[in-house]
Motif scaffolding. Structure first.
Motif, short mmCIF file in Angstrom:
data_model
loop_
_atom_site.label_atom_id
_atom_site.label_comp_id
_atom_site.label_asym_id
_atom_site.label_seq_id
_atom_site.Cartn_x
_atom_site.Cartn_y
_atom_site.Cartn_z
N ASP A 44 0.86 -1.20 0.00
CA ASP A 44 0.00 0.00 0.00
C ASP A 44 0.89 1.24 0.00
N GLU A 67 -4.79 7.74 1.53
CA GLU A 67 -5.08 6.99 2.75
C GLU A 67 -3.89 6.88 3.71
N GLU A 68 -2.69 6.66 3.19
CA GLU A 68 -1.56 6.30 4.06
C GLU A 68 -0.64 7.49 4.37
N ASP A 85 -6.47 6.13 -3.44
CA ASP A 85 -6.41 4.93 -2.61
C ASP A 85 -5.45 3.96 -3.29
N ILE A 87 -4.30 0.96 -2.49
CA ILE A 87 -4.93 -0.36 -2.59
C ILE A 87 -6.26 -0.29 -1.84
N ASP A 88 -7.33 -0.43 -2.59
CA ASP A 88 -8.66 -0.46 -1.99
C ASP A 88 -9.05 -1.92 -1.88
N THR A 90 -7.67 -3.84 1.00
CA THR A 90 -6.39 -4.39 1.45
C THR A 90 -6.55 -5.79 2.05
CA CA Z 1 -6.72 1.45 0.94
#
Ligand code: CA
Ligand code: 2AM
Length: 261
Positions: A44, A67-68, A85, A87-88, A90
């Motif tokens: 991610d 997100e991160e 995003d 990785i949507d 995860t």
């Molecule tokens: Ca995500």
């Protein structure tokens, strides 16, 4: 705009190659965030870093909500904003190695311009916006049928269903059935392609940004569960659907609120 579309498609394809390489290497690290089911992996973060770098090279003025890595708040939506995003889905990524997406939404002066959702393992890219229409890979998508609640499948989050929050069980009962894919991007692709009639879940801005832009371009309804515009500030209850299914579901939400007051 065509230049930006081509750039973003290239970034997404490169990011997807990176993800596939990481799956093959099989040495990713997995951490939890706010509980044992809330996962984040080294992949991610790598994908987000890659996308952030591409955006910074392409448009150093642009703002990023992602997100991160502490990029998950943005109060100023002036100018150009990329919502990412990396990785949507995860949990699916970790446990299934499929059924996850990479998503990018582009906003200009607060208005949704372009959305991209890439189902990585199926090589299935949905992209588009109000000005250009919506495409699956290179194929132009027609506006899906206005399915009523009773004539289609509803995507729903499992906790809402379990608790019958906002009459979720009645929504499910009145539909053809409920689907829970564990990936907002896949649910939104389902709606965009006319395989679902509605989707309701607790989502963060990067979960709904890209999909909302494409749904609105196709004349679908998108809002929070109370019918208000989405706030792009933390998780909220998201609701989208065909005009007919959305209207029926909103009525059930209102009914549940009257019953509980
Ligand atoms: Ca995500
Ligand atoms: P994520 O994998 O990017 O976190 C799962 O029901 C879907 O909801 C996924 O798309 C997931 O996105 C999203 N989601 C957002 N917040 C979540 C949370 N706190 N727990 C589980 N899923 C969440």
């Amino acid at each position: 705009m065509q230049i930006m579309i081509n750039e973003i498609k290239n970034w997404i394809k490169e990011a997807a190659d990176l993800v596939k390489e990481e799956i093959a290497k099989n040495d990713m690290t997995i951490d939890t965030k706010e509980g044992r089911k809330d996962l984040v992996t080294s992949v991610d973060k790598k994908v987000q870093d890659f996308l952030v770098e591409q955006i910074n090279n392409f448009d150093p003025e642009a703002k990023i909500l992602a997100e991160e890595d502490g990029r998950d708040r943005l109060t100023d939506f002036s100018g150009r904003v990329f919502v990412i995003d990396p990785i949507d889905g995860t949990l699916n990524f970790v446990l299934e190695k499929e059924n996850f997406c990479i998503m990018i939404g582009v906003y200009e002066e607060g208005k949704g311009k372009l959305g991209f959702i890439y189902n990585v393992m199926q090589d299935h890219l949905l992209w588009g916006g109000r000005e250009i229409g919506v495409f699956i890979n290179e194929e132009n998508l027609t506006v899906p049928k206005d399915l009523s609640l009773k004539d289609g499948l509803v995507g729903m989050n499992s906790s809402m269903y379990r608790k019958n929050a906002y009459n979720a069980q009645i929504m499910a009962e009145r539909s053809m059935g409920v689907r829970m894919s564990g990936c907002a991007g896949l649910e939104l692709i389902g709606l965009i392609e006319g395989e679902r009639n509605a989707y309701v879940s607790s989502l963060a801005p990067w979960d709904y940004a890209a999909g909302s832009i494409m749904l609105e371009a196709l004349g679908m309804e998108v809002s929070d569960i109370n019918g208000n515009p989405l706030k792009f500030a933390g998780r909220e209850l998201f609701m989208a659907g065909t005009p007919s299914a959305y209207k029926e579901m909103r009525a059930l939400v209102e009914q549940s609120e009257t019953e509980n007051s």
